[in-house]
Scaffold this motif. Structure first.
Motif, mmCIF file in Angstrom:
data_model
loop_
_atom_site.group_PDB
_atom_site.id
_atom_site.type_symbol
_atom_site.label_atom_id
_atom_site.label_comp_id
_atom_site.label_asym_id
_atom_site.label_seq_id
_atom_site.Cartn_x
_atom_site.Cartn_y
_atom_site.Cartn_z
ATOM 1 N N VAL A 435 -22.541 22.327 81.453
ATOM 2 C CA VAL A 435 -23.644 21.505 80.947
ATOM 3 C C VAL A 435 -24.432 22.253 79.878
ATOM 4 O O VAL A 435 -24.817 21.672 78.842
ATOM 5 N N LEU A 436 -24.685 23.543 80.096
ATOM 6 C CA LEU A 436 -25.402 24.328 79.085
ATOM 7 C C LEU A 436 -24.611 24.400 77.783
ATOM 8 O O LEU A 436 -25.192 24.352 76.690
ATOM 9 N N THR A 437 -23.300 24.498 77.887
ATOM 10 C CA THR A 437 -22.449 24.505 76.685
ATOM 11 C C THR A 437 -22.603 23.193 75.925
ATOM 12 O O THR A 437 -22.739 23.174 74.686
ATOM 13 N N GLU A 438 -22.591 22.074 76.659
ATOM 14 C CA GLU A 438 -22.778 20.763 76.037
ATOM 15 C C GLU A 438 -24.139 20.651 75.357
ATOM 16 O O GLU A 438 -24.257 20.187 74.214
ATOM 17 N N VAL A 439 -25.190 21.073 76.056
ATOM 18 C CA VAL A 439 -26.547 20.952 75.527
ATOM 19 C C VAL A 439 -26.707 21.801 74.278
ATOM 20 O O VAL A 439 -27.299 21.377 73.282
ATOM 21 N N THR A 440 -26.152 23.010 74.303
ATOM 22 C CA THR A 440 -26.233 23.889 73.136
ATOM 23 C C THR A 440 -25.523 23.276 71.947
ATOM 24 O O THR A 440 -26.024 23.293 70.822
ATOM 25 N N ALA A 441 -24.346 22.696 72.182
ATOM 26 C CA ALA A 441 -23.590 22.064 71.097
ATOM 27 C C ALA A 441 -24.367 20.895 70.508
ATOM 28 O O ALA A 441 -24.431 20.721 69.283
ATOM 29 N N CYS A 442 -24.979 20.082 71.374
ATOM 30 C CA CYS A 442 -25.779 18.948 70.904
ATOM 31 C C CYS A 442 -26.973 19.425 70.084
ATOM 32 O O CYS A 442 -27.316 18.840 69.047
ATOM 33 N N THR A 443 -27.612 20.507 70.536
ATOM 34 C CA THR A 443 -28.769 21.042 69.822
ATOM 35 C C THR A 443 -28.370 21.549 68.453
ATOM 36 O O THR A 443 -29.047 21.300 67.452
ATOM 37 N N VAL A 444 -27.251 22.270 68.383
ATOM 38 C CA VAL A 444 -26.768 22.787 67.093
ATOM 39 C C VAL A 444 -26.466 21.640 66.141
ATOM 40 O O VAL A 444 -26.827 21.669 64.959
ATOM 41 N N ASN A 445 -25.814 20.590 66.646
ATOM 42 C CA ASN A 445 -25.488 19.438 65.803
ATOM 43 C C ASN A 445 -26.748 18.741 65.304
ATOM 44 O O ASN A 445 -26.818 18.301 64.152
ATOM 45 N N LEU A 446 -27.757 18.640 66.183
ATOM 46 C CA LEU A 446 -29.005 17.995 65.803
ATOM 47 C C LEU A 446 -29.713 18.791 64.718
ATOM 48 O O LEU A 446 -30.225 18.226 63.742
ATOM 49 N N ILE A 447 -29.735 20.108 64.856
ATOM 50 C CA ILE A 447 -30.360 20.961 63.828
ATOM 51 C C ILE A 447 -29.635 20.792 62.494
ATOM 52 O O ILE A 447 -30.252 20.691 61.431
ATOM 53 N N PHE A 448 -28.290 20.725 62.552
ATOM 54 C CA PHE A 448 -27.501 20.549 61.325
ATOM 55 C C PHE A 448 -27.868 19.231 60.638
ATOM 56 O O PHE A 448 -28.088 19.182 59.419
ATOM 57 N N LEU A 449 -27.959 18.160 61.425
ATOM 58 C CA LEU A 449 -28.285 16.857 60.858
ATOM 59 C C LEU A 449 -29.672 16.856 60.234
ATOM 60 O O LEU A 449 -29.871 16.311 59.132
ATOM 61 N N ARG A 450 -30.622 17.461 60.903
ATOM 62 C CA ARG A 450 -31.989 17.494 60.359
ATOM 63 C C ARG A 450 -32.050 18.344 59.087
ATOM 64 O O ARG A 450 -32.739 18.004 58.123
ATOM 65 N N ARG A 451 -31.339 19.457 59.123
ATOM 66 C CA ARG A 451 -31.362 20.370 57.964
ATOM 67 C C ARG A 451 -30.789 19.679 56.738
ATOM 68 O O ARG A 451 -31.283 19.890 55.608
#
Length: 456
Positions: A435-451
């Motif tokens: 679950v932590l792996t999933e959450v980290t991946a989602c967070t990284v993707n979200l940061i990429f989209l915002r950036r």
């Protein structure tokens, strides 16, 4: 053994919404679980799905333990009455319970819940000292009755609370991860204790007279906080110099949960001895009972008022039989040893996950009382509140029941039945890793989209 579902889940939910108080909340309110039976460390829903229970410190020796069930049914079929009649169960249980405590704590009062126990403890303290004010730890929680809401910052400082009353004096949580003094501060326990002394001195300058200091030996609702060594010893010394008594709230953490000792205050500081100890939750393994244990001097002062203390159900033969059975199981199944072994195994596993996942900021605990502090950033220690809520829902999808607590609701807490095994621990660790792996991946993707200013 299969349990029959009397009503469809949707009808059960509708009836609850209609007939049960709306302030009584459900776990996982978007899709609550309907539990129909339990055994050991497992709970089962109406479809037969097995859930691993990491939450339930009430089912201390395991859900529906046969020794406890047998003691209950045998005594219930023979006699249940009040404590105004002599009965061997009451005195046998009182003797057995006080034998686990320092010698001076030798007088029992039996009641029905942790709230009743803490409320009675306040009465004892105020009667004995002739004072009224109470010193409490910030974020502390001691029960749901009015007298305890008043001394529980976890309630009075939050939604629906009335704020701090003049007779309540707050001291900082001795939290070495997020608090005023942190893990790299020398003599951190003594420094936190000096904050208590400053609070006492300020209260006395205002003409206030302190009756008691009450704290959870290990703060649970406040985020699974383990006080540093020396804290309780020094706080108790300061309080007694001020003419107050010291109350250990063991409702959440007593009866061997810490592994090394039967009572958490002993594990925190073997030189600290309270004047009153309050017990509840695990004491009856799900049966509603609790206790207050104090010194003969405090009990005599309470009795000298001339007002009888009578509790209709407290100390009844069935409750005492259950209490004795719980203590038998703790001893015979070496549940304290198991709490140490499994708790240490879990904490080591969480720390290893922390090397892989930056979201794990801190792992703390004693025995099978564990907190995993989730953060957005290890350096700033910003609480990962939203992520924590997502994680417990994802773990539920893997049939593992976790919950969060602390002032930021970002601390995963584990305090399940003491029969938990290392196999159960592995199941928690493997699923949390995923679950932590999933959450980290989602967070990284979200940061990429915002950036990159993508619309989503």
């Amino acid at each position: 053994m299969e349990a029959m579902e009397a009503l469809p889940k949707e009808e059960t939910l509708q009836l609850r919404q209609k007939h049960y108080g709306p302030s009584c909340k459900l776990f996982f309110k978007e899709n609550p679980i309907k539990i129909v039976r339990a055994e050991g460390q497992y709970m089962y829903d109406e479809q037969g799905n097995q859930y691993l229970d990491c939450i339930n410190n009430v089912a201390h020796v395991g859900h529906c333990h046969p020794t406890v069930v047998k003691a209950c049914t045998e005594q219930m079929s023979l006699l249940n009455t009040n404590s105004r009649f002599l009965h061997d169960n009451l005195v046998t249980y009182a003797k057995r319970l006080t034998a686990t405590l320092p010698d001076k704590l030798s007088v029992c009062y039996f009641v029905n819940s942790g709230s009743e126990a803490n409320d009675l403890a306040l009465r004892l303290a105020r009667t004995y000292t002739g004072n009224y004010d109470v010193v409490v730890m910030d974020n502390g929680y001691h029960g749901h009755v009015s007298s305890l809401i008043d001394i529980s910052p976890y309630k009075f400082n939050h939604t629906g609370g009335e704020g701090q009353k003049p007779f309540v004096h707050l001291v900082p949580v001795p939290d070495v991860y997020r608090g005023l003094y942190r893990e790299n501060v020398p003599d951190v326990g003594e420094k936190y204790a000096m904050e208590v002394k400053h609070t006492i001195d300020a209260a006395r300058r205002q003409g206030r007279k302190i009756a008691a200091f009450i704290c959870e030996s290990l703060q649970s609702c406040g985020g699974q906080i383990i006080p540093p060594h020396g804290y309780l010893r020094e706080v108790y010394k300061h309080m007694r110099e001020a003419g107050a008594v010291c109350i250990a709230d063991e409702v959440q953490v007593g009866f061997g949960r810490v592994g090394s000792h039967f009572w958490a205050f002993q594990a925190v500081d073997d030189e600290a001895c309270p004047d009153i100890v309050c017990m509840g939750k695990p004491i009856g393994n799900g049966h509603p009972m609790s206790a207050v244990v104090t010194t003969p001097e405090i009990a005599e002062a309470f009795g000298a008022t001339g007002m009888e203390y009578f509790n209709t159900f407290g100390g009844n033969p069935v409750s005492c039989a259950i209490g004795l059975a719980v203590m038998d199981v703790i001893d015979k199944e070496d549940l304290m040893g198991n709490a140490s072994r499994v708790g240490n195994y879990l904490m080591e596993g969480f720390r290893k996950l922390g090397e892989k996942h930056d979201m794990i900021g801190d792992v703390r605990g004693l025995g099978f009382f564990i907190g995993v502090d989730l953060v957005k950033d290890k350096k700033s220690r910003e609480p990962a509140t939203v992520e924590a809520q997502h994680i417990i829902y994802r773990m539920k999808e893997s049939f593992i029941l976790l919950s969060t607590d602390g002032p930021h609701r970002n601390v995963l807490k584990l305090k399940g039945p003491m029969c938990f095994t290392t196999k159960d621990a592995d199941r928690v660790l493997v699923n949390l890793d995923q679950v932590l792996t999933e959450v980290t991946a989602c967070t990284v993707n979200l940061i990429f989209l915002r950036r990159h200013k993508f619309n989503f």
